[in-house]
Design an enzyme around this catalytic site. Sequence first.
Site, mmCIF file in Angstrom:
data_model
loop_
_atom_site.group_PDB
_atom_site.id
_atom_site.type_symbol
_atom_site.label_atom_id
_atom_site.label_comp_id
_atom_site.label_asym_id
_atom_site.label_seq_id
_atom_site.Cartn_x
_atom_site.Cartn_y
_atom_site.Cartn_z
ATOM 1 N N TYR A 179 0.859 -1.189 0.000
ATOM 2 C CA TYR A 179 0.000 0.000 0.000
ATOM 3 C C TYR A 179 0.893 1.237 0.000
ATOM 4 C CZ TYR A 179 -2.753 -3.743 2.152
ATOM 5 O OH TYR A 179 -3.335 -4.954 2.441
ATOM 6 N N ARG A 192 -2.630 4.281 2.623
ATOM 7 C CA ARG A 192 -3.698 4.264 1.617
ATOM 8 C C ARG A 192 -4.011 2.824 1.217
ATOM 9 N NH1 ARG A 192 -5.907 4.215 -3.210
ATOM 10 N NH2 ARG A 192 -7.131 6.019 -3.899
ATOM 11 N N TRP A 193 -4.965 2.236 1.967
ATOM 12 C CA TRP A 193 -5.408 0.892 1.589
ATOM 13 C C TRP A 193 -6.897 0.932 1.272
ATOM 14 C CZ3 TRP A 193 -3.402 -1.250 6.855
ATOM 15 C CH2 TRP A 193 -4.136 -0.709 7.912
ATOM 16 N N ARG A 197 -9.033 -4.615 0.711
ATOM 17 C CA ARG A 197 -7.700 -5.195 0.840
ATOM 18 C C ARG A 197 -7.490 -5.765 2.236
ATOM 19 N NH1 ARG A 197 -4.148 -3.311 -3.110
ATOM 20 N NH2 ARG A 197 -2.749 -4.933 -2.299
ATOM 21 N N ASP A 290 -0.658 8.234 -10.561
ATOM 22 C CA ASP A 290 -0.720 6.794 -10.307
ATOM 23 C C ASP A 290 -0.634 5.996 -11.605
ATOM 24 O OD1 ASP A 290 -3.363 6.487 -11.417
ATOM 25 O OD2 ASP A 290 -4.185 7.293 -9.559
#
Length: 498
Positions: A179, A192-193, A197, A290
Amino acid sequence: MISMKYRDLRDFLSLLEQRGELKRISQPIDPYLEMTEIADRTLRAGGPALLFENPKGYSMPVLCNLFGTAKRVAMGMGQEDVSALRDVGKLLAFLKEPDPPKGFRDLFDKLPKFKQVLNMPTKRLNSAPCQEQVWQGEDVDLSRIPVMHCWPEDAAPLVSWGLTITRGPHKERQNLGIYRQQVLGKNKLIMRWLSHRGGALDYQEWCEAHPGERFPVAVALGADPATILAAVTPVPDTLSEYAFAGLLRGHKTEVVKCLSNDLEVPASAEIVLEGYIEQGDMAPEGPYGDHTGYYNEIDNFPVFTVTHITQRQDAIYHSTYTGRPPDEPAVMGVALNEVFVPILQKQFPEIVDFYLPPEGCSYRLAVVTIKKQYAGHAKRVMMGVWSFLRQFMYTKFVIVCDDDINARDWNDVIWAITTRMDPSRDTVLIENTPIDYLDFASPVSGLGSKMGLDATNKWPAETPREWGRPIKMDEDVRARIDALWDELAIFSDKDAKR
């Protein structure tokens, strides 16, 4: 299955250097943007892993592009080439749903798989290289680590290859996940998960079972390649990532207990961050460039407070960047695609091939070829892809073709779509399904639609019309022309070389 073994990251780097797969860069390079530009150019050219030995302002070297080619991903999983990753997938398919031996000979044939299982339990150490140096309390300072700032509009430096270790309440098995983590201060990161998850699920269950109590977390940076890759491989829910890493490596994963909590971390990791998440402590994360090729929107995620930093002597910081494909995650997706195929084929034997094009952000579009057996078969396969493995929960488009189509050749796939599909009859649309939170094209964050395209030849029950037959040259004619071809000399040697 195993042909290469590495005890730690340094062992792997030594082999890469011997094979010309690692480049040391001695010039001063800035972690702010410059490393990203160099790494991106190198990856797009199929170049080596990069070890920046003199990051500007830091004494700790930075490793980038470790898995920047599919070949290096295969090497990290103990294989000489990408095609051998099918064997890894077959092993995972066996572990997911093992078939009992049908007799003595079958038992004998399966002995190698059972022997590999002996490498699954972890080996617990009392001391480990990852704890050779320790900082705690006020001495904790993340600014000692040359964390890359990858893109001009990124909010802050970003820890990108953090192997996050968590454990839910009343669970023996730990979860390992990758993450991204925004640096928020000298001892704080934003975790940031996404909600589905493993780490996020462990945290949610902890909050329900222990209201108000701190949630222990550890982040390992620079683990051995088998452990890193195990964290991004579709291992069965009943199998821990450490156990699978032991299978890949050919010997048990060595772990050591954290100094501040009961979590176990890879003993050979270069750096380990220990700490906790305070329930309700959230912060806005992003924006960041990203893997989609865009900056994502800001959203709130839990804050990870670091209480201890432990590391090896002369530690190496392992990092990467994400951007429009190809990037390192996209390259890894190409390699791991080979692992997925046998797992899917065990559940759906009619599948001939399965392909996630890297230009589709590695998971947003899938092409499947099948041996079609009945009307409506393509739609069953679509539903199977979306539901069987959670890795395909966010796959927006599934294209199903017959087995005469090469799933990895867009010329073939586009021909099938344009000649074997009617847009109204052969398109499946499903609304209100889970979608990647990074997908800003969806109407609601985390919720959107999916499309299935049936590009197979249609059976009588699917159309009343006479179906076209593909043009194919007579085989005898092809053989005669093959024998005559060189004599015709239609292309000169110079033309042929072009």
